[in-house]
Scaffold this motif. Sequence first.
Motif, PDB file in Angstrom:
ATOM      1  N   GLY A  16       0.774  -1.227   0.000  1.00 43.58           N
ATOM      2  CA  GLY A  16       0.000   0.000   0.000  1.00 43.58           C
ATOM      3  C   GLY A  16       0.811   1.286   0.000  1.00 43.58           C
ATOM      4  N   ALA A  17       2.121   1.175  -0.054  1.00 48.10           N
ATOM      5  CA  ALA A  17       2.955   2.388  -0.045  1.00 48.10           C
ATOM      6  C   ALA A  17       2.740   3.188  -1.325  1.00 48.10           C
ATOM      7  CB  ALA A  17       4.423   2.036   0.110  1.00 48.10           C
ATOM      8  N   LEU A  18       2.636   4.508  -1.157  1.00 50.94           N
ATOM      9  CA  LEU A  18       2.436   5.404  -2.299  1.00 50.94           C
ATOM     10  C   LEU A  18       3.755   5.965  -2.815  1.00 50.94           C
ATOM     11  CD1 LEU A  18      -0.573   7.350  -0.770  1.00 50.94           C
ATOM     12  CD2 LEU A  18      -0.647   5.485  -2.448  1.00 50.94           C
ATOM     13  N   GLU A  19       4.731   6.101  -1.910  1.00 47.89           N
ATOM     14  CA  GLU A  19       6.031   6.655  -2.264  1.00 47.89           C
ATOM     15  C   GLU A  19       7.031   6.270  -1.189  1.00 47.89           C
ATOM     16  OE1 GLU A  19       6.038  11.145  -0.951  1.00 47.89           O
ATOM     17  OE2 GLU A  19       4.108  10.645  -1.881  1.00 47.89           O
ATOM     18  N   TYR A  20       8.294   6.517  -1.492  1.00 50.99           N
ATOM     19  CA  TYR A  20       9.374   6.190  -0.565  1.00 50.99           C
ATOM     20  C   TYR A  20      10.313   7.381  -0.448  1.00 50.99           C
ATOM     21  CZ  TYR A  20       7.744   1.430  -1.244  1.00 50.99           C
ATOM     22  OH  TYR A  20       6.965   0.300  -1.295  1.00 50.99           O
ATOM     23  N   GLN A  21      11.043   7.410   0.646  1.00 49.15           N
ATOM     24  CA  GLN A  21      12.081   8.404   0.832  1.00 49.15           C
ATOM     25  C   GLN A  21      13.325   7.672   1.342  1.00 49.15           C
ATOM     26  OE1 GLN A  21      11.823  11.822   3.692  1.00 49.15           O
ATOM     27  NE2 GLN A  21      11.237  12.873   1.818  1.00 49.15           N
ATOM     28  N   VAL A  22      14.417   7.823   0.608  1.00 54.85           N
ATOM     29  CA  VAL A  22      15.696   7.250   1.017  1.00 54.85           C
ATOM     30  C   VAL A  22      16.480   8.356   1.721  1.00 54.85           C
ATOM     31  CG1 VAL A  22      17.857   6.204   0.222  1.00 54.85           C
ATOM     32  CG2 VAL A  22      15.688   5.605  -0.888  1.00 54.85           C
ATOM     33  N   CYS A  23      17.015   8.053   2.896  1.00 53.56           N
ATOM     34  CA  CYS A  23      17.707   9.042   3.718  1.00 53.56           C
ATOM     35  C   CYS A  23      19.129   8.576   4.018  1.00 53.56           C
ATOM     36  CB  CYS A  23      16.969   9.243   5.031  1.00 53.56           C
ATOM     37  SG  CYS A  23      15.215   9.620   4.850  1.00 53.56           S
ATOM     38  N   TRP A  24      20.040   9.535   4.172  1.00 45.63           N
ATOM     39  CA  TRP A  24      21.415   9.216   4.532  1.00 45.63           C
ATOM     40  C   TRP A  24      22.056  10.425   5.198  1.00 45.63           C
ATOM     41  CZ3 TRP A  24      19.771  10.693  -0.183  1.00 45.63           C
ATOM     42  CH2 TRP A  24      20.457  11.719  -0.836  1.00 45.63           C
ATOM     43  N   MET A  25      23.105  10.155   5.949  1.00 47.47           N
ATOM     44  CA  MET A  25      23.923  11.224   6.514  1.00 47.47           C
ATOM     45  C   MET A  25      25.145  11.373   5.618  1.00 47.47           C
ATOM     46  SD  MET A  25      23.800  10.766  10.593  1.00 47.47           S
ATOM     47  CE  MET A  25      22.257  10.596  11.445  1.00 47.47           C
ATOM     48  N   PRO A  26      25.401  12.589   5.139  1.00 42.23           N
ATOM     49  CA  PRO A  26      26.470  12.772   4.156  1.00 42.23           C
ATOM     50  C   PRO A  26      27.849  12.968   4.781  1.00 42.23           C
ATOM     51  CG  PRO A  26      25.276  14.812   4.431  1.00 42.23           C
ATOM     52  CD  PRO A  26      24.584  13.791   5.287  1.00 42.23           C
ATOM     53  N   VAL A  27      28.844  12.674   3.977  1.00 37.86           N
ATOM     54  CA  VAL A  27      30.235  13.014   4.281  1.00 37.86           C
ATOM     55  C   VAL A  27      30.739  13.817   3.090  1.00 37.86           C
ATOM     56  CG1 VAL A  27      31.133  10.813   3.377  1.00 37.86           C
ATOM     57  CG2 VAL A  27      32.503  12.152   4.951  1.00 37.86           C
ATOM     58  N   PHE A  28      31.444  14.908   3.384  1.00 35.99           N
ATOM     59  CA  PHE A  28      31.939  15.801   2.343  1.00 35.99           C
ATOM     60  C   PHE A  28      33.454  15.924   2.455  1.00 35.99           C
ATOM     61  CE2 PHE A  28      27.747  17.441   3.628  1.00 35.99           C
ATOM     62  CZ  PHE A  28      27.084  17.448   2.419  1.00 35.99           C
ATOM     63  N   THR A  29      34.116  16.124   1.333  1.00 35.13           N
ATOM     64  CA  THR A  29      35.510  16.571   1.321  1.00 35.13           C
ATOM     65  C   THR A  29      35.445  18.058   1.057  1.00 35.13           C
ATOM     66  OG1 THR A  29      36.271  14.443   0.499  1.00 35.13           O
ATOM     67  CG2 THR A  29      37.771  16.315   0.241  1.00 35.13           C
ATOM     68  N   VAL A  30      35.973  18.847   2.008  1.00 35.34           N
ATOM     69  CA  VAL A  30      35.760  20.296   1.961  1.00 35.34           C
ATOM     70  C   VAL A  30      37.070  21.066   2.026  1.00 35.34           C
ATOM     71  CG1 VAL A  30      33.485  20.118   3.030  1.00 35.34           C
ATOM     72  CG2 VAL A  30      35.493  20.491   4.479  1.00 35.34           C
ATOM     73  N   LEU A  31      36.991  22.295   1.537  1.00 34.55           N
ATOM     74  CA  LEU A  31      38.036  23.296   1.724  1.00 34.55           C
ATOM     75  C   LEU A  31      37.395  24.419   2.528  1.00 34.55           C
ATOM     76  CD1 LEU A  31      39.523  23.361  -1.871  1.00 34.55           C
ATOM     77  CD2 LEU A  31      40.559  22.344   0.163  1.00 34.55           C
ATOM     78  N   MET A  32      38.185  25.001   3.439  1.00 31.51           N
ATOM     79  CA  MET A  32      37.605  26.025   4.303  1.00 31.51           C
ATOM     80  C   MET A  32      38.678  26.832   5.007  1.00 31.51           C
ATOM     81  SD  MET A  32      36.376  23.592   7.454  1.00 31.51           S
ATOM     82  CE  MET A  32      36.297  24.878   8.684  1.00 31.51           C
ATOM     83  N   ALA A  33      38.268  27.960   5.538  1.00 31.11           N
ATOM     84  CA  ALA A  33      39.128  28.769   6.391  1.00 31.11           C
ATOM     85  C   ALA A  33      38.957  28.294   7.831  1.00 31.11           C
ATOM     86  CB  ALA A  33      38.751  30.244   6.273  1.00 31.11           C
ATOM     87  N   ARG A  34      39.810  28.792   8.701  1.00 34.39           N
ATOM     88  CA  ARG A  34      39.702  28.443  10.117  1.00 34.39           C
ATOM     89  C   ARG A  34      38.355  28.894  10.682  1.00 34.39           C
ATOM     90  NH1 ARG A  34      44.218  31.518  12.613  1.00 34.39           N
ATOM     91  NH2 ARG A  34      43.829  32.820  10.814  1.00 34.39           N
ATOM     92  N   PRO A  35      37.836  28.193  11.679  1.00 34.45           N
ATOM     93  CA  PRO A  35      36.545  28.557  12.269  1.00 34.45           C
ATOM     94  C   PRO A  35      36.575  29.910  12.967  1.00 34.45           C
ATOM     95  CG  PRO A  35      37.135  26.310  12.852  1.00 34.45           C
ATOM     96  CD  PRO A  35      38.337  26.925  12.213  1.00 34.45           C
TER      97      PRO A  35
END
Length: 175
Positions: free
Chosen positions: A134-153
């Motif tokens: 009876g499902a009408l739709e689905y949602q796939v979820c995940w927690m991401p990991v990124f490779t980032v460039l940044m300045a100091r906090p």
Amino acid sequence: MAKPRVMLGGVPIRPFFHGLPQQTYTPLGDGPVLRRSRGRAVKMQHWQRLWQITVSGDGWMGPGLAGLDYTQPLELRCTQQMELHTTSLSTVIPGNVRPDVEPWALAYTGRDWVKTPITWNSATKAVAITPVPGALEYQVCWMPVFTVLMARPTRGLDAGTNVHSWSFTAEERGE
């Protein structure tokens, strides 16, 4: 199993000490909508699916990020989930998934969202969803990991309350 933590360059941000991290994802490269001479809209963009990630918090001590090398790419593991909608029982996750947190799926039955098992291939990012009657739709979820460039906090202190504030904005490096 312990709850996953936001981590930057292998340094965990501990909510009890460093404050609950606030996380925001902002798309990069989507570009503006411009108008041609007769008014037709044209989407200007150079790339897709890259993110700017802002993380901030307030706690009774700073998160200890001063020892990281900000001249090099850093790994940023987030806890704000991403998700995609599908009516199919198979899909591909468009991003990188934290290796310490498996993706999951929810099925919408017209009244409630219920968790449903998935089969996940980390090499191809392919997901096979177990059907829910009876499902009408689905949602796939995940927690991401990124490779980032940044300045100091950025850092701050409210001396009256001894609350340490911190924030950083990182941009996904891309491939």
